[in-house]
Design a protein around this motif. Sequence first.
Motif, PDB file in Angstrom:
ATOM      1  N   PRO A  69       0.796  -1.221   0.000  1.00 29.01           N
ATOM      2  CA  PRO A  69       0.000   0.000   0.000  1.00 29.01           C
ATOM      3  C   PRO A  69       0.835   1.280   0.000  1.00 29.01           C
ATOM      4  O   PRO A  69       0.334   2.339  -0.309  1.00 29.01           O
ATOM      5  CB  PRO A  69      -0.821  -0.091   1.284  1.00 29.01           C
ATOM      6  N   ASP A  70       2.129   1.179   0.322  1.00 30.89           N
ATOM      7  CA  ASP A  70       2.970   2.372   0.330  1.00 30.89           C
ATOM      8  C   ASP A  70       3.393   2.795  -1.074  1.00 30.89           C
ATOM      9  O   ASP A  70       3.818   3.927  -1.282  1.00 30.89           O
ATOM     10  CB  ASP A  70       4.221   2.140   1.189  1.00 30.89           C
ATOM     11  N   LEU A  71       3.327   1.879  -2.032  1.00 34.47           N
ATOM     12  CA  LEU A  71       3.705   2.197  -3.411  1.00 34.47           C
ATOM     13  C   LEU A  71       2.436   2.361  -4.245  1.00 34.47           C
ATOM     14  O   LEU A  71       1.696   1.396  -4.437  1.00 34.47           O
ATOM     15  CB  LEU A  71       4.557   1.077  -4.007  1.00 34.47           C
ATOM     16  N   PRO A  72       2.164   3.566  -4.753  1.00 37.61           N
ATOM     17  CA  PRO A  72       0.936   3.759  -5.526  1.00 37.61           C
ATOM     18  C   PRO A  72       0.990   3.020  -6.858  1.00 37.61           C
ATOM     19  O   PRO A  72       2.041   2.945  -7.498  1.00 37.61           O
ATOM     20  CB  PRO A  72       0.878   5.272  -5.752  1.00 37.61           C
ATOM     21  N   ALA A  73      -0.114   2.463  -7.249  1.00 39.43           N
ATOM     22  CA  ALA A  73      -0.224   1.770  -8.535  1.00 39.43           C
ATOM     23  C   ALA A  73      -0.376   2.818  -9.634  1.00 39.43           C
ATOM     24  O   ALA A  73      -0.726   3.963  -9.382  1.00 39.43           O
ATOM     25  CB  ALA A  73      -1.435   0.839  -8.512  1.00 39.43           C
ATOM     26  N   ALA A  74      -0.115   2.398 -10.869  1.00 40.12           N
ATOM     27  CA  ALA A  74      -0.197   3.340 -11.996  1.00 40.12           C
ATOM     28  C   ALA A  74      -1.602   3.927 -12.120  1.00 40.12           C
ATOM     29  O   ALA A  74      -1.776   5.105 -12.352  1.00 40.12           O
ATOM     30  CB  ALA A  74       0.208   2.635 -13.280  1.00 40.12           C
ATOM     31  N   GLY A  75      -2.617   3.115 -11.974  1.00 37.87           N
ATOM     32  CA  GLY A  75      -3.992   3.595 -12.060  1.00 37.87           C
ATOM     33  C   GLY A  75      -4.314   4.603 -10.968  1.00 37.87           C
ATOM     34  O   GLY A  75      -5.056   5.551 -11.192  1.00 37.87           O
ATOM     35  N   GLN A  77      -2.173   6.665  -9.631  1.00 36.62           N
ATOM     36  CA  GLN A  77      -1.526   7.932  -9.981  1.00 36.62           C
ATOM     37  C   GLN A  77      -2.350   8.693 -11.011  1.00 36.62           C
ATOM     38  O   GLN A  77      -2.525   9.903 -10.900  1.00 36.62           O
ATOM     39  CB  GLN A  77      -0.117   7.681 -10.499  1.00 36.62           C
ATOM     40  N   GLU A  78      -2.877   7.997 -12.005  1.00 38.84           N
ATOM     41  CA  GLU A  78      -3.706   8.653 -13.025  1.00 38.84           C
ATOM     42  C   GLU A  78      -4.983   9.209 -12.410  1.00 38.84           C
ATOM     43  O   GLU A  78      -5.397  10.325 -12.729  1.00 38.84           O
ATOM     44  CB  GLU A  78      -4.051   7.661 -14.135  1.00 38.84           C
ATOM     45  N   ALA A  79      -5.604   8.436 -11.535  1.00 38.32           N
ATOM     46  CA  ALA A  79      -6.825   8.899 -10.884  1.00 38.32           C
ATOM     47  C   ALA A  79      -6.536  10.105  -9.993  1.00 38.32           C
ATOM     48  O   ALA A  79      -7.295  11.081  -9.984  1.00 38.32           O
ATOM     49  CB  ALA A  79      -7.445   7.769 -10.061  1.00 38.32           C
ATOM     50  N   ALA A  80      -5.431  10.042  -9.266  1.00 34.65           N
ATOM     51  CA  ALA A  80      -5.060  11.164  -8.403  1.00 34.65           C
ATOM     52  C   ALA A  80      -4.794  12.412  -9.226  1.00 34.65           C
ATOM     53  O   ALA A  80      -5.194  13.524  -8.838  1.00 34.65           O
ATOM     54  CB  ALA A  80      -3.836  10.805  -7.564  1.00 34.65           C
TER      55      ALA A  80
END
Length: 151
Positions: A69-75, A77-80
Amino acid sequence: MDAYLTIGVAVLLALLVAAAMLGLLLRRRLSRRAASMRRLLDLADRLEADLKTCRSELRQAHAVMSLNPDLPAAGEQEAAQAIDAGLRSLLQQRIWIRDRAPRAGQAELDDAIRTMDATRERLRPLLLALGQAQRELDSAMREHIRREPEA
């Protein structure tokens, strides 16, 4: 002399009626404008709350789905980035409200209200779907946790 007095009273009465009607129209216009400003500010607050709720639920969903959970997934990052762009756009709207709305015409205020309402309407199904997905994900995780000790 009586004719002049009658004409004078009639003219005075007509002027008073015209002034009263003008005052009522101005009051109505100012009241509508104040209501539009309140609606615009309320919509901005609601849209901000919707975007922040969306960001929070997305983070929670990605944390549950992620192995780390500490490493954001690519999806995520796009949503954020999309949500951050929405918040920046909302900030620009708030700056417009602060700087331009006091001098804007009623048509401009009505257009800003329609635009913000439309944005919230487009966001609403996404928030509902995200909430439903979050509930399903929570349910699946609880089910997985219940099965794990048996394995």
